[in-house]
Each structure stands twice: as structure tokens, then as C-alpha cells.
Design a protein around this motif. Structure first.
Motif, PDB file in Angstrom:
ATOM      1  N   UNK A   5       0.808  -1.222   0.000  1.00  0.00           N
ATOM      2  CA  UNK A   5       0.000   0.000   0.000  1.00  0.00           C
ATOM      3  C   UNK A   5       0.837   1.265   0.000  1.00  0.00           C
ATOM      4  N   UNK A   6       2.149   1.133  -0.114  1.00  0.00           N
ATOM      5  CA  UNK A   6       3.027   2.301  -0.037  1.00  0.00           C
ATOM      6  C   UNK A   6       2.850   3.182  -1.280  1.00  0.00           C
ATOM      7  N   UNK A   7       2.759   4.479  -1.054  1.00  0.00           N
ATOM      8  CA  UNK A   7       2.783   5.459  -2.136  1.00  0.00           C
ATOM      9  C   UNK A   7       4.163   6.093  -2.147  1.00  0.00           C
ATOM     10  N   UNK A   8       4.844   6.023  -3.290  1.00  0.00           N
ATOM     11  CA  UNK A   8       6.163   6.630  -3.444  1.00  0.00           C
ATOM     12  C   UNK A   8       5.993   7.969  -4.158  1.00  0.00           C
ATOM     13  N   UNK A   9       6.493   9.026  -3.540  1.00  0.00           N
ATOM     14  CA  UNK A   9       6.409  10.367  -4.113  1.00  0.00           C
ATOM     15  C   UNK A   9       7.814  10.798  -4.519  1.00  0.00           C
ATOM     16  N   UNK A  10       7.968  11.236  -5.753  1.00  0.00           N
ATOM     17  CA  UNK A  10       9.275  11.626  -6.284  1.00  0.00           C
ATOM     18  C   UNK A  10       9.258  13.108  -6.638  1.00  0.00           C
ATOM     19  N   UNK A 131       2.654   0.465  -4.142  1.00  0.00           N
ATOM     20  CA  UNK A 131       1.412   0.360  -4.910  1.00  0.00           C
ATOM     21  C   UNK A 131       1.281   1.462  -5.950  1.00  0.00           C
ATOM     22  N   UNK A 132       1.843   2.628  -5.654  1.00  0.00           N
ATOM     23  CA  UNK A 132       1.579   3.787  -6.512  1.00  0.00           C
ATOM     24  C   UNK A 132       2.787   4.704  -6.525  1.00  0.00           C
ATOM     25  N   UNK A 133       3.056   5.294  -7.686  1.00  0.00           N
ATOM     26  CA  UNK A 133       4.075   6.338  -7.830  1.00  0.00           C
ATOM     27  C   UNK A 133       3.386   7.659  -8.121  1.00  0.00           C
ATOM     28  N   UNK A 134       3.722   8.684  -7.342  1.00  0.00           N
ATOM     29  CA  UNK A 134       3.271  10.045  -7.643  1.00  0.00           C
ATOM     30  C   UNK A 134       4.497  10.883  -7.946  1.00  0.00           C
ATOM     31  N   UNK A 135       4.534  11.450  -9.142  1.00  0.00           N
ATOM     32  CA  UNK A 135       5.672  12.247  -9.592  1.00  0.00           C
ATOM     33  C   UNK A 135       5.292  13.715  -9.650  1.00  0.00           C
ATOM     34  N   UNK A 136       5.999  14.548  -8.899  1.00  0.00           N
ATOM     35  CA  UNK A 136       5.879  15.986  -9.101  1.00  0.00           C
ATOM     36  C   UNK A 136       6.434  16.307 -10.474  1.00  0.00           C
ATOM     37  N   UNK A 137       5.792  17.222 -11.184  1.00  0.00           N
ATOM     38  CA  UNK A 137       6.247  17.558 -12.517  1.00  0.00           C
ATOM     39  C   UNK A 137       7.580  18.285 -12.554  1.00  0.00           C
ATOM     40  N   UNK A 138       8.018  18.837 -11.425  1.00  0.00           N
ATOM     41  CA  UNK A 138       9.235  19.645 -11.447  1.00  0.00           C
ATOM     42  C   UNK A 138      10.465  18.907 -11.971  1.00  0.00           C
ATOM     43  N   UNK A 139      10.741  17.660 -11.585  1.00  0.00           N
ATOM     44  CA  UNK A 139      11.906  16.983 -12.175  1.00  0.00           C
ATOM     45  C   UNK A 139      11.855  16.927 -13.697  1.00  0.00           C
ATOM     46  N   UNK A 140      10.676  16.773 -14.277  1.00  0.00           N
ATOM     47  CA  UNK A 140      10.553  16.719 -15.732  1.00  0.00           C
ATOM     48  C   UNK A 140      10.799  18.072 -16.386  1.00  0.00           C
ATOM     49  N   UNK A 141      10.575  19.143 -15.653  1.00  0.00           N
ATOM     50  CA  UNK A 141      10.635  20.476 -16.226  1.00  0.00           C
ATOM     51  C   UNK A 141      12.040  21.056 -16.274  1.00  0.00           C
ATOM     52  N   UNK A 142      13.023  20.309 -15.758  1.00  0.00           N
ATOM     53  CA  UNK A 142      14.412  20.776 -15.757  1.00  0.00           C
ATOM     54  C   UNK A 142      15.293  19.690 -16.344  1.00  0.00           C
ATOM     55  N   UNK A 143      16.150  20.069 -17.266  1.00  0.00           N
ATOM     56  CA  UNK A 143      16.956  19.088 -17.993  1.00  0.00           C
ATOM     57  C   UNK A 143      17.824  18.244 -17.062  1.00  0.00           C
ATOM     58  N   UNK A 144      18.346  18.851 -15.985  1.00  0.00           N
ATOM     59  CA  UNK A 144      19.243  18.122 -15.097  1.00  0.00           C
ATOM     60  C   UNK A 144      18.548  16.967 -14.385  1.00  0.00           C
ATOM     61  N   UNK A 145      17.305  17.163 -13.968  1.00  0.00           N
ATOM     62  CA  UNK A 145      16.585  16.137 -13.198  1.00  0.00           C
ATOM     63  C   UNK A 145      15.610  15.329 -14.048  1.00  0.00           C
ATOM     64  N   UNK A 268      -8.237   7.516  -3.831  1.00  0.00           N
ATOM     65  CA  UNK A 268      -8.281   6.731  -5.073  1.00  0.00           C
ATOM     66  C   UNK A 268      -7.458   5.458  -4.955  1.00  0.00           C
ATOM     67  N   UNK A 269      -6.284   5.560  -4.337  1.00  0.00           N
ATOM     68  CA  UNK A 269      -5.433   4.375  -4.172  1.00  0.00           C
ATOM     69  C   UNK A 269      -6.043   3.367  -3.197  1.00  0.00           C
ATOM     70  N   UNK A 270      -6.974   3.830  -2.373  1.00  0.00           N
ATOM     71  CA  UNK A 270      -7.676   2.927  -1.460  1.00  0.00           C
ATOM     72  C   UNK A 270      -8.947   2.356  -2.080  1.00  0.00           C
ATOM     73  N   UNK A 271      -9.220   2.702  -3.350  1.00  0.00           N
ATOM     74  CA  UNK A 271     -10.357   2.129  -4.050  1.00  0.00           C
ATOM     75  C   UNK A 271     -11.548   3.034  -4.225  1.00  0.00           C
ATOM     76  N   UNK A 272     -11.439   4.313  -3.828  1.00  0.00           N
ATOM     77  CA  UNK A 272     -12.560   5.234  -3.979  1.00  0.00           C
ATOM     78  C   UNK A 272     -12.798   5.551  -5.449  1.00  0.00           C
TER      79      UNK A 272
END
Length: 302
Positions: A5-10, A131-145, A268-272
């Protein structure tokens, strides 16, 4: 066998210098304000609100080898967040000056060590069952990350995790281009954006129209409209909208979007279903704007 059930946030973990002003800023002169220093960063804030919602959450981020970095990790650990945070020698922890008025906020950003988040950091964290990955868009918005953000999505998809992405911020979205960003997040399970970000990614229109257009790229799209509520569209054409929670007094909108994302994902990750998830997001968002600061006021209670 029980599903993890772990949510990983990056994403980002930074120091927020919050400047709360009640009137217009007097350019070139003095403006009265209340100034506080605390933990911030879209990903870190969302992780803290997920812990507040009772979810098992891990944050993947990078900080500098400095007092600020150590303080930021300690704060999140105390809030109930598991920290897979790499300390980068010779780098400074990122910092953001947040100019927060009654209805809007403007951010002046030094991303610092957040730009050094690497693909290996993400892959290592995702080796642990989740169970789930949540990605902040900021890493995608910078070439280095960006390699780290792309690796997060690829690794999660290959491991069978559901995924979500927060579009992060309108100005850098314009810089990288809507087409590029939407290609990077293609077939994400849930794409979240606010009104300004939706204008960049989907063009002008109602929240319903924009959300439907975005499902050409993501399986589900959520468009947040602040006081006008939020809308969820799914790729099969279904649509859900909810009105915002009533807020007695709006004190600071800084963490509202991060709290909304956390409430929505926790449900949502709990089924709602989407409508219930939107309502859960609205409830945490309302709690966030009723206080000063981007993190939950009350500590994690387990």
C-alpha cells in the motif's frame, strides 16, 4: 498475498521562505508582511499531506549536505514520511521564496540540490514493494533532473504500479512545451493540473473540455479550478465534478494543490471512485488554505 500500500512520491524537498502580505507589493519600497521559514517543495508537501491522511508514504528527493537539508529531512520524518533522500556533498538544499497574498501566490525559486536527483535514486527507492508512484512535474521540467522523472515513470510502469503526475507550474511548462511534457507523461493513470497549467497543456476551454482533451494523453485527467471546484475526466468519456469545500477564512493558498493531490490519491489508491476522490482532495485542500504554510499543521498521529 496482500498488495503493498506504499505510495512513493518523487520530486523536490526545499526550504520555503513564506512571505504573507495582505496588500499589494510596493515595488522599490517597503511592504509589510509576516515571514516564516519552513519545509517546502511540491513532492515533499504532498508526501506530508499523504501521511496526514494516514497513508504509508516514501519521499524520493535530494538535498544538500547542509543544516537546511538535515532539518528538512527531520521535519518529514517527524511527520510520518519515510525519506529516501540523498544528501549531495558540495550542494545547497533548494529554497523558494513564496510571496503569498490572500488569493494567489508567486514563487521565486533556487532549486539547488533538487536538480541533482538522479535516475539511480528513483530506481533504488522503487525496488521496495509499493502500490503507486506520484511524480511531481518539477523533475521533468528541468533538464538536469529529467532523467530521474522519466526513470520513475518507466520503472513504476514496469513494476505494475499505478502512476500519477502533478503538472507543477505553468511558466516552466510553457518553456518545455506542452507537446514534450504530454509525451513524457503519456498513459499516466492520473494527470493533475490547475487552471493555468490546463490552459498550457490543453488550450482554452472549460475545465470539462480541458480534462477531456488531456485524456488523449493520460488515462484520467483532473483539472483544479480553486473556488470553482475540480473536474475529473476518464478516457472512456465519463466525467465527474465537485464543488469546493467551504472555507471559513482563506489564509494561505501555498499548499492547497499539494494537499488536494494527497487527499485525492489517498482515497483513489484505497479504491474510492473519482467523485469520492475529488471530495477527499477538496477536504484536504480546504484544510490547507485555512492555515499558514504548505504542510499539515498537526503532526502525524499514526
Amino acid at each position: 498475498m496482500r498488495r503493498p500500500s506504499v505510495i512513493v512520491v518523487v520530486g523536490d524537498l526545499v526550504t520555503d521562505v513564506l512571505v504573507v502580505h495582505t496588500g499589494p507589493i510596493a515595488i522599490g519600497s517597503d511592504t509589510g508582511a509576516s515571514i516564516t521559514v519552513s519545509g517546502g517543495g511540491q513532492a515533499a508537501n504532498t508526501a506530508a499531506w499523504l501521511a496526514r491522511a494516514g497513508r504509508d508514504v516514501t519521499l524520493v528527493a535530494a538535498v544538500g549536505d547542509d543544516p537546511a537539508g538535515r532539518e528538512r529531512v527531520a521535519e518529514l520524518t517527524a511527520a510520518g514520511v519515510r525519506c529516501a533522500v540523498r544528501t549531495q556533498e558540495g550542494a545547497s538544499t533548494g529554497s523558494v521564496v513564496v510571496l503569498a497574498g490572500p488569493q494567489e501566490r508567486t514563487m521565486i525559486t533556487d532549486r539547488g540540490a533538487a536538480l541533482l536527483l538522479g535516475a539511480d535514486d528513483v530506481r533504488a527507492a522503487l525496488e521496495t514493494p509499493a502500490a503507486h508512484l506520484h511524480l511531481s512535474g518539477y523533475p521533468l521540467l528541468h533538464a538536469e533532473s529529467r532523467p530521474a522523472g522519466l526513470a520513475a515513470l518507466r520503472t513504476a510502469a514496469g513494476s505494475g504500479l499505478t502512476t500519477s503526475v502533478d503538472a507543477a507550474s505553468a511558466a516552466p511548462l510553457r518553456s518545455v512545451g506542452a507537446g514534450a511534457f504530454l509525451a513524457w507523461v503519456r498513459d499516466t493513470d492520473v494527470l493533475l493540473c490547475n487552471a493555468d497549467e490546463a490552459d498550457v497543456l490543453a488550450g482554452p476551454g472549460t475545465a470539462e473540455e480541458q480534462a477531456r482533451r488531456l485524456t488523449e494523453h493520460a488515462r484520467n485527467a483532473v483539472v483544479k479550478r480553486g473556488a470553482a471546484g475540480a473536474t475529473w475526466a476518464s478516457r472512456d468519456g465519463r466525467l465527474w465534478s465537485v464543488a469546493p469545500e467551504q472555507v471559513r477564512e482563506m489564509k494561505d493558498p501555498t499548499g492547497a494543490g499539494d494537499a488536494f493531490a494527497a487527499g485525492l490519491l489517498a482515497a483513489w489508491c484505497a479504491g474510492a471512485d473519482p467523485e469520492a476522490a475529488l471530495r477527499a482532495g477538496s477536504q484536504l485542500g480546504a484544510e490547507a488554505v485555512g492555515q499558514v504554510g504548505a504542510r499539515p499543521r498537526h503532526p502525524f498521529s499514526g
